[in-house]
Motif scaffolding. Structure first.
Motif, PDB file in Angstrom:
ATOM      1  N   GLU A 143       0.827  -1.208   0.000  1.00  0.00           N
ATOM      2  CA  GLU A 143       0.000   0.000   0.000  1.00  0.00           C
ATOM      3  C   GLU A 143       0.862   1.260   0.000  1.00  0.00           C
ATOM      4  O   GLU A 143       0.517   2.257  -0.641  1.00  0.00           O
ATOM      5  CB  GLU A 143      -0.947   0.004   1.200  1.00  0.00           C
ATOM      6  CG  GLU A 143      -1.891   1.197   1.171  1.00  0.00           C
ATOM      7  CD  GLU A 143      -3.072   1.080   2.115  1.00  0.00           C
ATOM      8  OE1 GLU A 143      -3.844   2.054   2.181  1.00  0.00           O
ATOM      9  OE2 GLU A 143      -3.220   0.042   2.770  1.00  0.00           O
ATOM     10  N   LEU A 144       1.977   1.208   0.713  1.00  0.00           N
ATOM     11  CA  LEU A 144       2.891   2.352   0.705  1.00  0.00           C
ATOM     12  C   LEU A 144       3.397   2.626  -0.706  1.00  0.00           C
ATOM     13  O   LEU A 144       3.433   3.784  -1.155  1.00  0.00           O
ATOM     14  CB  LEU A 144       4.071   2.089   1.636  1.00  0.00           C
ATOM     15  CG  LEU A 144       4.050   2.726   3.019  1.00  0.00           C
ATOM     16  CD1 LEU A 144       5.274   2.298   3.811  1.00  0.00           C
ATOM     17  CD2 LEU A 144       3.963   4.234   2.937  1.00  0.00           C
ATOM     18  N   ARG A 145       3.793   1.569  -1.407  1.00  0.00           N
ATOM     19  CA  ARG A 145       4.295   1.743  -2.774  1.00  0.00           C
ATOM     20  C   ARG A 145       3.220   2.346  -3.675  1.00  0.00           C
ATOM     21  O   ARG A 145       3.496   3.189  -4.522  1.00  0.00           O
ATOM     22  CB  ARG A 145       4.765   0.410  -3.331  1.00  0.00           C
ATOM     23  CG  ARG A 145       6.058  -0.111  -2.709  1.00  0.00           C
ATOM     24  CD  ARG A 145       6.597  -1.304  -3.489  1.00  0.00           C
ATOM     25  NE  ARG A 145       7.845  -1.792  -2.923  1.00  0.00           N
ATOM     26  CZ  ARG A 145       7.944  -2.770  -2.043  1.00  0.00           C
ATOM     27  NH1 ARG A 145       6.843  -3.385  -1.627  1.00  0.00           N
ATOM     28  NH2 ARG A 145       9.115  -3.150  -1.580  1.00  0.00           N
ATOM     29  N   ALA A 146       1.994   1.899  -3.492  1.00  0.00           N
ATOM     30  CA  ALA A 146       0.896   2.364  -4.347  1.00  0.00           C
ATOM     31  C   ALA A 146       0.430   3.778  -3.995  1.00  0.00           C
ATOM     32  O   ALA A 146      -0.241   4.422  -4.799  1.00  0.00           O
ATOM     33  CB  ALA A 146      -0.281   1.396  -4.247  1.00  0.00           C
ATOM     34  N   SER A 147       0.789   4.261  -2.804  1.00  0.00           N
ATOM     35  CA  SER A 147       0.282   5.546  -2.323  1.00  0.00           C
ATOM     36  C   SER A 147       0.900   6.738  -3.043  1.00  0.00           C
ATOM     37  O   SER A 147       0.334   7.832  -3.031  1.00  0.00           O
ATOM     38  CB  SER A 147       0.560   5.680  -0.821  1.00  0.00           C
ATOM     39  OG  SER A 147       1.957   5.876  -0.583  1.00  0.00           O
TER      40      SER A 147
END
Length: 282
Positions: free
Chosen positions: A126-130
């Motif tokens: 999720e961090l990468r996608a944020s």
């Protein structure tokens, strides 16, 4: 620079705040977060900003992250609840426009089959996608997981399901110092650090306890179900016992082994060793 540290009422979060202060970060540029701000009163007296925040309360997170340039995101402690809680943190950071998120993950989170790793892997994804700039601090085990059991080792020996696996455990203080290094220096955005100390087996742990205590302490390797039952009989809740026994299963297969170089690089020295940590605990 303004640095917001989540989980500052916990062991690791508190140590990270202390490391930042030792590095000369002005207290007024640090914000310590916790669900119970009374436990942060001593930091407030030293000039550190203190705000109430709860991973289950998105509004409290948005307010706490206001004006944050860097966010030290210490992973939540409620296993099984961390995916929705961590989502709230990441979304609040995204809305606040935080310049860098530093997240405490687990060793080999992207490939590990440990029960503990699944929530960390989901958080990393999720961090990468944020779209937020981030750093992943994939911490292995804490040396305190072992030094805290010293009295039990002396009375009953060391037991587990780790076989001949090696664990790259380090002290919370060393992990905190590494986090502070990342927060106060440049060039870390996008980096993934696999962090751990000098590795050892459970047999080597028992041998070091024997050497320092002068007593005969040995390691007994048990099947995972038997070790789980032992932990339950010692008073641990069933889910927690199963998670710890599963960690030993993974440890036996290398899930908690990482080279020491990443931690050495961030610390600028070798990490505290098992022998040193046991000596300090004794």
């Amino acid at each position: 620079m303004s640095v917001v540290v989540t989980g500052a009422t916990g062991h690791l979060g508190r140590l990270i705040v202390e490391s930042l202060l030792r590095r000369g970060v002005p207290a007024g540029q640090i914000v310590a977060l916790g669900r119970t701000v009374d436990r942060l009163a001593d930091l407030a007296e030293r000039g550190v900003g203190v705000r109430a925040a709860d991973y289950t309360d998105p509004d409290s997170l948005r307010a706490a992250f206001a004006d944050a340039e860097k966010l030290m995101f210490v992973s939540g402690s409620e296993v099984g609840q961390r995916v929705p809680q961590h989502h709230n943190v990441i979304e609040a950071a995204r809305r606040a426009g935080v310049g860098l998120v530093v997240y405490t993950s687990i060793a080999h989170a992207d490939t590990s089959d440990l029960l503990l790793a699944a929530e960390h892997r989901a958080t990393e994804e999720e961090l990468r996608a944020s779209g937020l700039p981030y750093v992943l601090l994939r911490n292995s085990w804490y040396l305190e997981n072992y030094t805290g059991q010293l009295a039990g080792y002396l009375a009953h020996g060391v037991a587990g399901s780790a076989g001949d696996g090696r664990v790259s455990a380090a002290t919370r203080a060393d992990y905190a110092e590494a986090a502070a290094e990342v927060l106060t220096t440049e060039g870390h955005a996008g980096q993934v650090y696999e962090l751990g100390g000098e590795a050892f087996t459970m047999t080597e742990l028992a041998a070091e306890v024997s050497r320092q205590s002068g007593r005969d302490v040995r390691y007994t390797d048990l099947p995972v179900p038997v070790y789980t039952e032992l932990l339950v009989s010692a008073g641990l809740p069933d889910p927690y016992a199963a998670t710890l026994a599963d960690a030993d299963r993974g440890l036996a297969r290398g899930a908690l082994y990482v080279p020491v170089e990443d931690l050495e690089k961030l610390l600028g020295r070798r990490p505290t060793t098992l022998a040193e940590a046991l000596r300090a605990a004794g």
